[in-house]
Design a protein around this motif. Sequence first.
Motif, mmCIF file in Angstrom:
data_model
loop_
_atom_site.group_PDB
_atom_site.id
_atom_site.type_symbol
_atom_site.label_atom_id
_atom_site.label_comp_id
_atom_site.label_asym_id
_atom_site.label_seq_id
_atom_site.Cartn_x
_atom_site.Cartn_y
_atom_site.Cartn_z
ATOM 1 N N LEU A 190 0.827 -1.207 0.000
ATOM 2 C CA LEU A 190 0.000 0.000 0.000
ATOM 3 C C LEU A 190 0.860 1.255 0.000
ATOM 4 C CD1 LEU A 190 -3.133 -0.431 2.323
ATOM 5 C CD2 LEU A 190 -3.023 -0.235 -0.158
ATOM 6 N N ASP A 191 1.972 1.216 0.720
ATOM 7 C CA ASP A 191 2.857 2.386 0.753
ATOM 8 C C ASP A 191 3.393 2.680 -0.644
ATOM 9 O OD1 ASP A 191 2.507 2.755 3.451
ATOM 10 O OD2 ASP A 191 4.290 1.601 4.026
ATOM 11 N N ASN A 192 3.779 1.624 -1.347
ATOM 12 C CA ASN A 192 4.291 1.811 -2.701
ATOM 13 C C ASN A 192 3.195 2.324 -3.636
ATOM 14 O OD1 ASN A 192 4.716 0.498 -5.610
ATOM 15 N ND2 ASN A 192 6.731 0.873 -4.706
ATOM 16 N N LEU A 193 1.995 1.764 -3.506
ATOM 17 C CA LEU A 193 0.860 2.181 -4.337
ATOM 18 C C LEU A 193 0.523 3.650 -4.089
ATOM 19 C CD1 LEU A 193 -1.475 1.627 -6.298
ATOM 20 C CD2 LEU A 193 -2.811 0.776 -4.350
ATOM 21 N N ASN A 194 0.433 4.032 -2.815
ATOM 22 C CA ASN A 194 0.132 5.430 -2.478
ATOM 23 C C ASN A 194 1.242 6.360 -2.956
ATOM 24 O OD1 ASN A 194 -2.362 4.966 -1.236
ATOM 25 N ND2 ASN A 194 -1.392 4.466 0.734
ATOM 26 N N GLY A 195 2.490 5.870 -2.922
ATOM 27 C CA GLY A 195 3.602 6.672 -3.420
ATOM 28 C C GLY A 195 3.503 6.913 -4.916
ATOM 29 N N ARG A 196 3.104 5.883 -5.662
ATOM 30 C CA ARG A 196 2.960 6.023 -7.109
ATOM 31 C C ARG A 196 1.823 6.997 -7.442
ATOM 32 N NH1 ARG A 196 3.923 1.001 -10.922
ATOM 33 N NH2 ARG A 196 4.617 2.783 -12.129
ATOM 34 N N ILE A 197 0.750 6.938 -6.648
ATOM 35 C CA ILE A 197 -0.370 7.866 -6.856
ATOM 36 C C ILE A 197 0.082 9.301 -6.580
ATOM 37 C CG2 ILE A 197 -2.635 8.567 -6.013
ATOM 38 C CD1 ILE A 197 -3.198 5.604 -5.416
ATOM 39 N N PRO A 236 -4.502 0.365 -13.662
ATOM 40 C CA PRO A 236 -3.607 -0.612 -14.311
ATOM 41 C C PRO A 236 -2.153 -0.143 -14.335
ATOM 42 C CG PRO A 236 -5.647 -0.416 -15.554
ATOM 43 C CD PRO A 236 -5.680 0.664 -14.514
ATOM 44 N N TYR A 237 -1.929 1.156 -14.531
ATOM 45 C CA TYR A 237 -0.560 1.666 -14.510
ATOM 46 C C TYR A 237 0.027 1.584 -13.101
ATOM 47 C CZ TYR A 237 3.270 4.997 -14.252
ATOM 48 O OH TYR A 237 4.473 5.590 -13.998
ATOM 49 N N PHE A 238 -0.784 1.969 -12.081
ATOM 50 C CA PHE A 238 -0.294 1.945 -10.705
ATOM 51 C C PHE A 238 0.117 0.536 -10.283
ATOM 52 C CE2 PHE A 238 -3.344 5.700 -9.894
ATOM 53 C CZ PHE A 238 -2.385 6.616 -10.328
ATOM 54 N N LEU A 239 -0.562 -0.474 -10.843
ATOM 55 C CA LEU A 239 -0.290 -1.866 -10.456
ATOM 56 C C LEU A 239 0.607 -2.591 -11.451
ATOM 57 C CD1 LEU A 239 -3.849 -2.967 -9.254
ATOM 58 C CD2 LEU A 239 -1.920 -2.226 -7.844
ATOM 59 N N GLU A 240 1.139 -1.870 -12.410
ATOM 60 C CA GLU A 240 1.899 -2.504 -13.495
ATOM 61 C C GLU A 240 3.048 -3.377 -12.989
ATOM 62 O OE1 GLU A 240 4.166 -1.144 -17.628
ATOM 63 O OE2 GLU A 240 3.839 0.308 -16.006
ATOM 64 N N GLU A 241 3.778 -2.905 -11.994
ATOM 65 C CA GLU A 241 4.943 -3.657 -11.523
ATOM 66 C C GLU A 241 4.555 -4.934 -10.785
ATOM 67 O OE1 GLU A 241 6.817 -2.101 -7.654
ATOM 68 O OE2 GLU A 241 5.964 -0.293 -8.560
ATOM 69 N N TYR A 242 3.270 -5.040 -10.409
ATOM 70 C CA TYR A 242 2.805 -6.233 -9.694
ATOM 71 C C TYR A 242 2.055 -7.193 -10.612
ATOM 72 C CZ TYR A 242 3.652 -3.226 -5.637
ATOM 73 O OH TYR A 242 4.218 -2.393 -4.702
ATOM 74 N N ALA A 243 1.990 -6.897 -11.894
ATOM 75 C CA ALA A 243 1.150 -7.676 -12.813
ATOM 76 C C ALA A 243 1.472 -9.161 -12.782
ATOM 77 C CB ALA A 243 1.287 -7.127 -14.228
#
Length: 272
Positions: A190-197, A236-243
């Motif tokens: 979540l920290d990484n996701l919020n950082g990307r946002i 989809p872009y925010f989660l790209e690295e976790y695909a």
Amino acid sequence: NLIQDLKDLEKGVTSKEKEVVKAGVVIYSGDNLELNDLGGFQYHFNGGHPCRFCLIQYNDMENVEFPCYEGEEEWTEGLYDSITEHFQFRMPIFLSEPEEVIDEIMPGQEGTEVAKFPLNPLEYDAITKDDLTPSCNYGLRKSCLFNTLNSFHATQSLCNDIFHDILEGGMSTDVLKIIQFLSSSKIISLDNLNGRIKDFPFRHSDKNDQPSPITMAHMKLPGKAMSNLVFMRYLPYFLEEYADKIPDLFLNLILSIHEIIERVFSYVFLGG
């Protein structure tokens, strides 16, 4: 008079170029509160019959799957009209104390027939000449004035409220639960996701509706409708690295919701 002007348009009006122009009102858009009020349906959603598409009761809504009217009797023009044609009057006055009652004389009746009815500022129904039980009207309070138009009927012409029903409703809840599950399963951070946002270079109108940070404590996406729309478009872009780590079930669900959002909010829909 708006209604009369619309009736004139249905019959046809002559333009300056001597052409006859006809038009009709086939759909009315708005939020749920406005649409329910315009259509004469009950305008609160925490009890009674809150749906303007079917007759489901509020207490039964948790026990059915989408769509809510699956297996439920739907509102039809015939049912709606059969109820509203018997309406005698509305009670537009709110008393200061809910337990007080108001005496109303039913017009068009011989003698003096008085109906004593408790008046609640949040819920009241029109009284019919056949039955004084509020539930017999399925929450219907009045007839919609637009029903006097040939092109319009409240059971067919009031659209869904996609902002509240989707962006702040089902989509907001479902997407957050998926993200929270992926986070609790250590699949994403979540920290990484919020950082990307936070670091994403939003532009134009999206810059004013940047998504809010997500926490495990939220019950649904924390933003308002437009903020949630922006979030879903870029998810989809925010989660790209976790695909490669996200299970296919959840990845396909996210992509399906994303496609639904894109289709629903498209300016032009070509089908296919």
